[in-house]
Write a protein that holds these residues in place. Structure first.
Motif, PDB file in Angstrom:
ATOM      1  N   LEU A  39     -34.154 -20.085  31.291  1.00  0.00           N
ATOM      2  CA  LEU A  39     -35.070 -20.176  30.151  1.00  0.00           C
ATOM      3  C   LEU A  39     -36.374 -19.515  30.566  1.00  0.00           C
ATOM      4  O   LEU A  39     -36.723 -19.493  31.752  1.00  0.00           O
ATOM      5  CB  LEU A  39     -35.301 -21.649  29.776  1.00  0.00           C
ATOM      6  CG  LEU A  39     -34.068 -22.410  29.265  1.00  0.00           C
ATOM      7  CD1 LEU A  39     -34.366 -23.912  29.164  1.00  0.00           C
ATOM      8  CD2 LEU A  39     -33.622 -21.878  27.910  1.00  0.00           C
ATOM      9  N   TYR A  66     -35.350 -29.044  31.602  1.00  0.00           N
ATOM     10  CA  TYR A  66     -35.942 -27.836  31.019  1.00  0.00           C
ATOM     11  C   TYR A  66     -36.695 -27.057  32.099  1.00  0.00           C
ATOM     12  O   TYR A  66     -36.512 -25.852  32.268  1.00  0.00           O
ATOM     13  CB  TYR A  66     -36.876 -28.194  29.846  1.00  0.00           C
ATOM     14  CG  TYR A  66     -37.051 -27.039  28.883  1.00  0.00           C
ATOM     15  CD1 TYR A  66     -36.444 -27.040  27.641  1.00  0.00           C
ATOM     16  CD2 TYR A  66     -37.807 -25.914  29.242  1.00  0.00           C
ATOM     17  CE1 TYR A  66     -36.583 -25.965  26.775  1.00  0.00           C
ATOM     18  CE2 TYR A  66     -37.946 -24.839  28.381  1.00  0.00           C
ATOM     19  CZ  TYR A  66     -37.332 -24.870  27.144  1.00  0.00           C
ATOM     20  OH  TYR A  66     -37.454 -23.800  26.292  1.00  0.00           O
ATOM     21  N   GLN A  76     -34.393 -25.296  34.460  1.00  0.00           N
ATOM     22  CA  GLN A  76     -33.751 -24.092  33.915  1.00  0.00           C
ATOM     23  C   GLN A  76     -34.741 -22.938  33.778  1.00  0.00           C
ATOM     24  O   GLN A  76     -34.343 -21.782  33.812  1.00  0.00           O
ATOM     25  CB  GLN A  76     -33.050 -24.419  32.597  1.00  0.00           C
ATOM     26  CG  GLN A  76     -31.864 -25.351  32.824  1.00  0.00           C
ATOM     27  CD  GLN A  76     -30.888 -25.404  31.670  1.00  0.00           C
ATOM     28  OE1 GLN A  76     -30.918 -24.594  30.750  1.00  0.00           O
ATOM     29  NE2 GLN A  76     -29.989 -26.373  31.720  1.00  0.00           N
ATOM     30  N   ILE A 101     -29.550 -26.247  25.144  1.00  0.00           N
ATOM     31  CA  ILE A 101     -30.934 -26.237  25.630  1.00  0.00           C
ATOM     32  C   ILE A 101     -31.384 -27.674  25.859  1.00  0.00           C
ATOM     33  O   ILE A 101     -31.262 -28.515  24.978  1.00  0.00           O
ATOM     34  CB  ILE A 101     -31.855 -25.516  24.616  1.00  0.00           C
ATOM     35  CG1 ILE A 101     -31.419 -24.046  24.533  1.00  0.00           C
ATOM     36  CG2 ILE A 101     -33.318 -25.617  25.027  1.00  0.00           C
ATOM     37  CD1 ILE A 101     -32.183 -23.217  23.547  1.00  0.00           C
TER      38      ILE A 101
END
Ligand code: NAD
Ligand code: UD1
Length: 337
Positions: free
Chosen positions: A212, A203, A206, A196
């Motif tokens: 995510l 972030y 994703q 992650i």
């Protein structure tokens, strides 16, 4: 020139290796692949029809380094190899000091033994700690980094200044990166974090690609325009080009020199979210979460010294950073795997 690029399979090193090859240099990449995949170098070859020589090995292996310097007649070293995850550095400080500080020491000794005195180091704006003023120029005193990763960068900087003071043959560039993002415009190369992501843009990317669910925005009560943290995001290709300029600047300079590499413009977390949504056409759901320990409100560069002395200025704006990051993420949802 024959240039050794340590960590050249990683995010910034691989984009820089590509630029160096395009500029006509010979490149040897040394990497232990602890945070990268050799597939990256195949992509370099796919893009420009040339590939660096690859040596799989560790910067702490002095015998291997001696052989490498002898075999490849290295003229200059660009030193990217290092561990960079802040939270991991808090949990495993000795691993970080061993890899980043001891590793740099072994590499510098091998350089000196081989008579290679041109050296470019990947440092970070993190060395300024809680900055005393904004924008941050190189004249700002280095602060107290809040974690072992940041301290490892500062220790290497100090080691480099000592080394430069000890022997006038050294020509050292210390490059303090602000927040590198983006990808090669082909979408074939980009940032491929393990697990992650810790950093904001990977972030967000994703979340946009559906891997995510939601971004946690770390704090909306900072003293910034919209309350979220402000950073100076810089396109990785601009950063890569700056390394070429830094190498050239060392032709006419001895000693150790520091240059900030940023755009001079800060963006908030929410501005980044909106900009990514616009570039990708995908929603990026988010929630406001507590501040992340160790974070500061705002951090952006005064990039004037690099412009004046390196003749370098970041050319790519936020739209381009977002467009290229999205192209990379959407073409390679699982990175290089
Ligand atoms: P990265 O993890 O993608 O690349 C680093 C590379 O170094 C990896 O390929 C890894 O396998 C290799 N490596 C690590 N330890 C090694 C060792 N002991 N021997 C040989 N190879 C080793 O990271 P990146 O984002 O490309 O960062 C490059 C450099 O820039 C690092 O030194 C990092 O601390 C610094 N930096 C990065 C950022 C950022 O946000 N990405 C910001 C400021 C500074
Ligand atoms: C972090 C590191 C720093 C390192 C830099 C570049 C910390 C404390 N600092 O800096 O040492 O040099 O990366 O690798 O980790 N954010 C969110 N949600 C997320 C991720 C980030 O809101 O999921 C926010 C952060 O609070 C910050 C901004 O986005 O305001 C940028 O974060 P990040 O990409 O992690 O970079 P830095 O915090 O600048």
């Amino acid at each position: 020139m024959n240039i050794l690029v340590t960590g050249g399979v990683g995010f910034i090193g691989s984009h820089t290796a590509l630029i160096l090859l395009q500029a006509g240099h010979n490149v040897v990449v040394l990497d232990n692949l602890c945070n990268s995949s050799v597939e990256t170098l195949n992509r370099v070859s796919q893009l420009i029809g040339r590939k660096p020589v690859f040596v799989q090995g560790d910067i702490r292996d002095c015998e291997m380094l001696d052989r490498l310097f002898l075999k490849h007649s290295v003229d200059a070293v660009l030193h990217f190899a290092g561990l960079k995850a802040v939270a991991e550095s808090v949990a495993q400080p000795l691993r970080y000091y061993d890899n980043n500080v001891h590793g740099s020491q072994v590499l510098l000794q091998a350089c000196a033994d081989a008579g290679v005195f041109n050296f470019v180091f990947s440092s970070s704006a993190t060395v300024y700690g809680e900055p005393a003023q904004m924008p941050i120029s190189e004249a700002c005193p280095v602060g107290q980094p809040t974690n072992p990763y940041g301290r490892s960068k500062l220790m290497v900087e100090e080691m480099l200044r000592d080394v430069a003071a000890s022997d006038p043959r050294w020509r050292i560039a210390i490059l303090r990166y602000f927040n590198p993002v983006g990808a090669h415009k082909s979408g074939l190369m980009g940032e491929d974090p393990n697990g992650i992501p810790n950093n904001l843009l990977p972030y967000i990317a994703q979340v946009a690609v559906g891997k995510l669910q939601q971004l946690a925005v770390f704090g909306d009560d900072y003293p910034t325009a919209d309350g979220t943290g402000v950073r100076d995001y810089i396109h990785v290709m601009d950063l890569a080009e700056a390394h070429l300029r830094a190498l050239e600047a060392l032709y006419t300079r001895t000693g150790a020199h520091v240059w900030n590499l940023g755009t001079g413009r800060g963006y908030s977390v929410l501005e980044m979210v909106r900009s990514f949504e616009a570039a990708s056409g995908k929603p990026v759901p988010y929630r406001i979460a507590p501040r992340r320990p160790g974070d500061i409100a705002a951090c952006y560069a005064d990039p004037a010294k690099a412009e004046r002395e390196l003749g370098w200025k970041a050319q790519r704006g936020l739209d381009e950073m977002m467009r290229d990051a999205w192209l990379w993420q959407s073409m390679n949802p699982d990175g290089f795997r």
